[in-house]
Design a protein around this motif. Structure first.
Motif, PDB file in Angstrom:
ATOM      1  N   THR A 183      38.714  12.023  42.410  1.00 19.12           N
ATOM      2  CA  THR A 183      39.667  11.547  43.411  1.00 19.12           C
ATOM      3  C   THR A 183      40.011  12.652  44.400  1.00 19.12           C
ATOM      4  OG1 THR A 183      40.610   9.968  41.835  1.00 19.12           O
ATOM      5  CG2 THR A 183      41.959  10.552  43.745  1.00 19.12           C
ATOM      6  N   ALA A 184      40.210  13.863  43.881  1.00 14.48           N
ATOM      7  CA  ALA A 184      40.539  14.984  44.756  1.00 14.48           C
ATOM      8  C   ALA A 184      39.391  15.296  45.716  1.00 14.48           C
ATOM      9  CB  ALA A 184      40.885  16.210  43.923  1.00 14.48           C
ATOM     10  N   ARG A 215      39.164  12.658  48.404  1.00 14.19           N
ATOM     11  CA  ARG A 215      40.223  12.871  49.391  1.00 14.19           C
ATOM     12  C   ARG A 215      39.850  14.015  50.335  1.00 14.19           C
ATOM     13  NH1 ARG A 215      44.036  13.847  46.003  1.00 14.19           N
ATOM     14  NH2 ARG A 215      44.536  11.648  45.671  1.00 14.19           N
ATOM     15  N   TRP A 216      39.303  15.092  49.778  1.00 12.80           N
ATOM     16  CA  TRP A 216      38.882  16.239  50.597  1.00 12.80           C
ATOM     17  C   TRP A 216      37.780  15.828  51.574  1.00 12.80           C
ATOM     18  CZ3 TRP A 216      34.348  18.808  51.550  1.00 12.80           C
ATOM     19  CH2 TRP A 216      34.441  20.070  52.153  1.00 12.80           C
ATOM     20  N   CYS A 241      37.083  12.836  52.693  1.00 10.52           N
ATOM     21  CA  CYS A 241      37.635  11.935  53.701  1.00 10.52           C
ATOM     22  C   CYS A 241      38.292  12.721  54.823  1.00 10.52           C
ATOM     23  CB  CYS A 241      38.641  10.980  53.061  1.00 10.52           C
ATOM     24  SG  CYS A 241      39.372   9.799  54.228  1.00 10.52           S
ATOM     25  N   GLU A 242      39.068  13.720  54.469  1.00  2.93           N
ATOM     26  CA  GLU A 242      39.765  14.508  55.483  1.00  2.93           C
ATOM     27  C   GLU A 242      38.776  15.275  56.358  1.00  2.93           C
ATOM     28  OE1 GLU A 242      42.323  16.018  58.014  1.00  2.93           O
ATOM     29  OE2 GLU A 242      42.766  14.442  56.542  1.00  2.93           O
ATOM     30  N   ASP A 289      39.178   6.154  56.715  1.00  2.00           N
ATOM     31  CA  ASP A 289      40.244   5.920  55.741  1.00  2.00           C
ATOM     32  C   ASP A 289      39.726   6.035  54.317  1.00  2.00           C
ATOM     33  OD1 ASP A 289      42.363   5.301  57.596  1.00  2.00           O
ATOM     34  OD2 ASP A 289      41.389   3.363  57.927  1.00  2.00           O
ATOM     35  N   LEU A 290      40.589   6.497  53.426  1.00  2.00           N
ATOM     36  CA  LEU A 290      40.302   6.534  52.006  1.00  2.00           C
ATOM     37  C   LEU A 290      40.859   5.269  51.370  1.00  2.00           C
ATOM     38  CD1 LEU A 290      39.216   8.190  49.576  1.00  2.00           C
ATOM     39  CD2 LEU A 290      41.522   9.139  49.340  1.00  2.00           C
ATOM     40  N   GLY A 336      38.500   4.739  46.033  1.00  2.00           N
ATOM     41  CA  GLY A 336      37.899   6.051  46.222  1.00  2.00           C
ATOM     42  C   GLY A 336      36.821   6.099  47.284  1.00  2.00           C
TER      43      GLY A 336
END
Length: 372
Positions: A336-337, A340-341, A343-344, A358-359, A363
């Motif tokens: 998940t982390a 998220r990374w 995606c950013e 978008d996330l 996931g």
């Protein structure tokens, strides 16, 4: 009856040679011609030092790992990847290159495990073992029922689009080309009587128009046209003005989707006039896991791209991307982390193109075009 949407799976660079070849059931010679490594098994050792032992031999499906289930569940109408290795037993490495990739013909079942409809070959590694190696590669793909695009026995074959029939009665038309900026030597260009790759003369408007005309030639209502391009450097998120102009010109010329690759990590995403432009899909399968350098760019993180298009117009309805991580030379779901990374990073890189990334709760990453 025309389907509401048509989904295409798009993968980045697939390099099943060198270290990957050595862990598969039928490895070829491990000999290398690199300045610092002479044995392909050294890359397996680097991966094992980073993340733990890799069993040998692994099943043919091993490098794809969790990605196989994701692709099968999406049931795409076409599967397109950039095959960035030769498939040969030839020992005559191309001179003047620091790195040569080859996979044993006996390990082709690794490719058929994914079942790509199109293997893009207009890149800077398919002639790593010369024209003999290219001929063996084309023969190995043909024997396995795999279809190449962007390389062939002559210019006409290299530039010819591949037509993938779809359930709704249309086709996904895939043309593949490569640019010198990715490291393709000019001598690799296919000619009227010489095997090679579909090499772009430049990124001019005239060349883009020529590519678009060729890709769209013989098109029928309901067809979706994809141009797959190997271009640009390996690292960094910048996209040159020439690349942007070229991609836009392709769309203006009738192309529905631009599938870019060469970079070792994902690059910006754009939706131009409703059409999807992937400037760089990043790596998908390779043996780079334990290689140091550029750690901040996280090339261990990969994306599976699923583009859903309106087959009547070719416009993007939705882009879903599944984050994966290469670990022990096998793709697994990213944490998940890490999702998220990633995606950013893609969101930030795509911001100049006004693309929203978008996330999702599951996931995955998504891009939905703005409603006009």
């Amino acid at each position: 009856m025309v389907a509401a949407t048509l989904t295409i799976f798009l993968g980045g660079d697939v390099m099943t040679g060198r270290g990957v070849d050595q862990v598969l059931p039928r490895p070829g010679s491990p000999r290398l011609w690199e300045p610092y490594e002479r044995d392909a098994r050294a890359y397996v050792a680097l991966a094992e030092a980073r993340n733990g032992p890799v069993p040998r031999p692994v099943p043919f499906s091993w490098p794809w790992g969790d990605a196989l289930q994701v692709v099968e569940a999406a049931a795409p109408a076409a599967r397109v990847v950039n095959l960035e290795t030769s498939i040969t037993t030839c020992d005559r490495a191309a001179p003047g290159k620091a790195v040569h990739y080859r996979m044993s013909p006996g390990n082709v079942p690794c490719l058929t495990a994914l079942g790509p409809d199109v293997c893009v070959m207009a890149n800077n590694h398919v002639l790593d073992f010369g024209r003999q190696g290219l001929r063996e590669t084309l023969d190995a793909l043909a024997a396995a029922g795999l279809v190449p695009a962007g390389a062939g026995a002559d210019r006409a074959e290299a530039w010819r689009p591949v037509a993938v029939p779809t359930a709704h009665g249309g086709r996904v038309m895939v043309a593949a080309v490569g640019a010198g900026s990715s490291g393709i030597p000019g001598s690799w260009e296919a000619t009227a009587g010489t095997p090679g790759v579909a090499l772009l003369a430049d990124l001019s408007d005239a060349t883009a128009d020529e590519v678009a005309r060729g890709a769209c030639a013989g098109g029928r209502p309901g067809d979706v046209v994809v141009v797959s391009i190997h271009w640009g450097s390996n690292w960094g998120y910048d996209v040159t003005e020439d690349q942007v102009r070229f991609a836009h010109r392709l769309v203006d010329g009738g192309v529905d989707l631009v599938h870019g690759h060469s970079s070792h990590h994902p690059r910006p995403i754009e939706v131009y006039r409703g059409k999807l432009v992937l400037y760089g899909c990043g790596d998908l399968v390779d043996d780079y896991e334990g290689i140091g350098g550029y750690e901040e760019l996280r090339d261990d993180l990969r994306l599976l791209y699923f583009a859903s298009l309106d087959p009547a117009t070719g416009r993007l309805a939705d882009l879903s991307m599944t984050p994966m991580q290469s670990r022990r030379m096998r793709l697994r779901h990213a944490s998940t982390a890490d999702a998220r990374w990633l995606c950013e990073v893609v969101r930030r890189a795509s911001r100049p193109f006004a693309t929203r990334v978008d996330l999702q709760p599951d996931g995955s990453l998504s891009v939905r075009p703005a409603v006009a």
